[in-house]
Design a protein around this motif. Sequence first.
Motif, PDB file in Angstrom:
ATOM      1  N   TRP A   1       1.028  -1.151   0.279  1.00  0.00           N
ATOM      2  CA  TRP A   1      -0.289   0.577  -0.049  1.00  0.00           C
ATOM      3  C   TRP A   1       1.102   1.308   0.338  1.00  0.00           C
ATOM      4  N   ASP A   2       2.479   1.299   0.635  1.00  0.00           N
ATOM      5  CA  ASP A   2       2.764   2.713   1.075  1.00  0.00           C
ATOM      6  C   ASP A   2       3.836   3.307  -0.587  1.00  0.00           C
ATOM      7  N   ALA A   3       4.083   1.204  -1.681  1.00  0.00           N
ATOM      8  CA  ALA A   3       4.662   1.312  -2.576  1.00  0.00           C
ATOM      9  C   ALA A   3       3.502   1.921  -3.205  1.00  0.00           C
ATOM     10  N   ALA A   4       1.956   1.626  -3.640  1.00  0.00           N
ATOM     11  CA  ALA A   4       0.898   1.730  -4.170  1.00  0.00           C
ATOM     12  C   ALA A   4       0.803   3.477  -4.431  1.00  0.00           C
ATOM     13  N   VAL A   5       0.343   3.950  -2.756  1.00  0.00           N
ATOM     14  CA  VAL A   5       0.141   4.858  -3.313  1.00  0.00           C
ATOM     15  C   VAL A   5       1.286   6.711  -3.058  1.00  0.00           C
ATOM     16  N   LYS A   6       2.305   6.119  -3.281  1.00  0.00           N
ATOM     17  CA  LYS A   6       3.505   6.517  -3.868  1.00  0.00           C
ATOM     18  C   LYS A   6       3.535   6.892  -5.099  1.00  0.00           C
TER      19      LYS A   6
ATOM     20  N   ASP B   1      -1.704  -2.378  -9.771  1.00  0.00           N
ATOM     21  CA  ASP B   1      -1.319  -3.862  -8.886  1.00  0.00           C
ATOM     22  C   ASP B   1       0.270  -4.024  -8.481  1.00  0.00           C
ATOM     23  N   ARG B   2      -0.095  -4.690  -7.005  1.00  0.00           N
ATOM     24  CA  ARG B   2       0.253  -5.032  -5.670  1.00  0.00           C
ATOM     25  C   ARG B   2       0.728  -6.690  -6.083  1.00  0.00           C
ATOM     26  N   GLN B   3       1.825  -6.597  -6.097  1.00  0.00           N
ATOM     27  CA  GLN B   3       2.521  -8.442  -5.357  1.00  0.00           C
ATOM     28  C   GLN B   3       2.827  -8.259  -3.874  1.00  0.00           C
ATOM     29  N   PRO B   4       2.064  -9.046  -3.259  1.00  0.00           N
ATOM     30  CA  PRO B   4       2.514  -8.530  -1.694  1.00  0.00           C
ATOM     31  C   PRO B   4       4.107  -8.969  -1.405  1.00  0.00           C
ATOM     32  N   VAL B   5       4.937  -9.076  -1.246  1.00  0.00           N
ATOM     33  CA  VAL B   5       5.914  -9.530   0.352  1.00  0.00           C
ATOM     34  C   VAL B   5       6.049 -10.738   1.054  1.00  0.00           C
ATOM     35  N   ASN B   6       6.047 -11.818   0.647  1.00  0.00           N
ATOM     36  CA  ASN B   6       6.170 -12.625   1.144  1.00  0.00           C
ATOM     37  C   ASN B   6       6.931 -14.019   1.489  1.00  0.00           C
ATOM     38  N   GLY B   7       6.526 -14.945   2.187  1.00  0.00           N
ATOM     39  CA  GLY B   7       7.272 -16.090   2.428  1.00  0.00           C
ATOM     40  C   GLY B   7       7.767 -16.698   0.331  1.00  0.00           C
ATOM     41  N   GLU B   8       7.066 -16.751  -0.276  1.00  0.00           N
ATOM     42  CA  GLU B   8       7.538 -17.173  -1.603  1.00  0.00           C
ATOM     43  C   GLU B   8       8.711 -15.775  -2.337  1.00  0.00           C
ATOM     44  N   VAL B   9       8.195 -14.661  -1.869  1.00  0.00           N
ATOM     45  CA  VAL B   9       8.823 -13.776  -2.575  1.00  0.00           C
ATOM     46  C   VAL B   9      10.811 -13.394  -1.936  1.00  0.00           C
ATOM     47  N   ALA B  10      10.229 -13.842  -0.804  1.00  0.00           N
ATOM     48  CA  ALA B  10      11.719 -14.240   0.015  1.00  0.00           C
ATOM     49  C   ALA B  10      12.399 -15.662  -0.637  1.00  0.00           C
ATOM     50  N   ALA B  11      11.822 -16.054  -1.096  1.00  0.00           N
ATOM     51  CA  ALA B  11      12.368 -17.596  -1.459  1.00  0.00           C
ATOM     52  C   ALA B  11      13.124 -17.344  -2.638  1.00  0.00           C
ATOM     53  N   LEU B  12      12.508 -16.041  -3.630  1.00  0.00           N
ATOM     54  CA  LEU B  12      13.104 -15.600  -4.459  1.00  0.00           C
ATOM     55  C   LEU B  12      14.129 -14.955  -4.458  1.00  0.00           C
TER      56      LEU B  12
ATOM     57  N   TRP C   1       4.058  -2.611  -8.649  1.00  0.00           N
ATOM     58  CA  TRP C   1       4.667  -3.289  -7.949  1.00  0.00           C
ATOM     59  C   TRP C   1       4.978  -4.153  -7.459  1.00  0.00           C
ATOM     60  N   GLU C   2       6.072  -5.050  -7.865  1.00  0.00           N
ATOM     61  CA  GLU C   2       6.337  -6.948  -8.220  1.00  0.00           C
ATOM     62  C   GLU C   2       7.759  -6.787  -7.915  1.00  0.00           C
TER      63      GLU C   2
END
Length: 317
Positions: free
Chosen positions: A198-203, A222-233, A257-258
């Motif tokens: 949301w912070d990135a989307a507002v910016k 469009d926002r991709q949440p930062v979670n365990g999956e992105v951490a693994a990437l 934001w992705e």
Amino acid sequence: VGRALARLLLDRQEILSRRYGLELRVTAILTGSHGFLMDDAGADLRSCLSSPALPERGEPPPIRSWPADVLVEITPLNVATGQPALTVMREALKAGMDVVTANKGPIAHGFHTLTALAQEHGRSLRFEAAVADNLPLFNLVRAALPAVELRSVRGIFNSTTNYLLSEVSRGAAFETAMARAQELGIMERDPSHDLHGWDAAVKAVIINNVLLGGALKPADVDRQPVNGEVAALARGAALDGKRVRMMSTISVGEARWEAATLGPADPFYAVDGFSLGAEIVTDVAGRLVISLHDPHVEQTAYALLADIIDVVGHQGQ
Ligand SMILES: NC(=O)c1ccc[n+]([C@@H]2O[C@H](COP(=O)([O-])OP(=O)(O)OC[C@H]3O[C@@H](n4cnc5c(N)ncnc54)[C@H](OP(=O)(O)O)[C@@H]3O)[C@@H](O)[C@H]2O)c1
């Protein structure tokens, strides 16, 4: 941010006076639950910084009666509406004050109406601190890129998630990196503002609406949440000598934001930890890339001070 600004105002007093003949006085301070203060002669900032609360309690007087030329608005982000900051800023402009803010909400939701109101009342609206601390995005475009059309802006505008992914790629567990970010106090009051983009989307909305002439709302991004999956990437990319960054990509009427996997040749590969960066693609002024290394709350305060100096310099012109 307010406390950092108070410290900076004390620290820069001599330079402001010597270079600009400026003597800035803080004539009012309002908080949510720590009281308020009004003092035409200027508050004693040292004593405010050392007190747990401000002296006055109860309902503060209406904005039109505040003894001030400039309103500095730094209340927490409200992603959904930009309130109550939006109303406070409107009232201040109507009362003849310039407005400087680090708060994204009112700019994302009300940039066009606030700008019209500022023009109507011959006042200025400045918000450099709202997007990337003192990385000079809006001031750069205003001061150094006259007569250009911007094609797109790409960048890292959320330092919390950049810090998380940087830590993870260096071997930290995602949960440990999260706990550390919370300990450092770098997350927004609501962590979903950072993790769910949301912070990135507002910016992105602000950049779109201010620099690219759009009229987006935060929910349009469009926002991709930062979670365990992105951490693994991010962990996997590090093994290949690459880095994963949460990139904001903004073009006319469109923003996302992705996670992006970047090699060492990408300018954002080196934008690590808390650092922020922006790439501005223009029609006739080429492609500019700027970054701010490892900013902290002092740099947010500095962006506010730079905007205050700018608007005060234009007062009465
Ligand atoms: N922290 C950063 O590095 C950073 C960087 C860029 C932009 N920003 C933006 O700057 C703003 C402030 O950030 P922060 O980290 O300083 O937030 P914060 O620590 O939550 O402080 C917010 C301040 O606003 C006051 N407040 C809350 N509701 C209010 C109301 N209705 N009327 C008057 N005052 C009210 C709070 O008072 P109480 O404590 O008494 O409730 C507190 O003094 C936010 O919009 C944030 O997104 C922050």
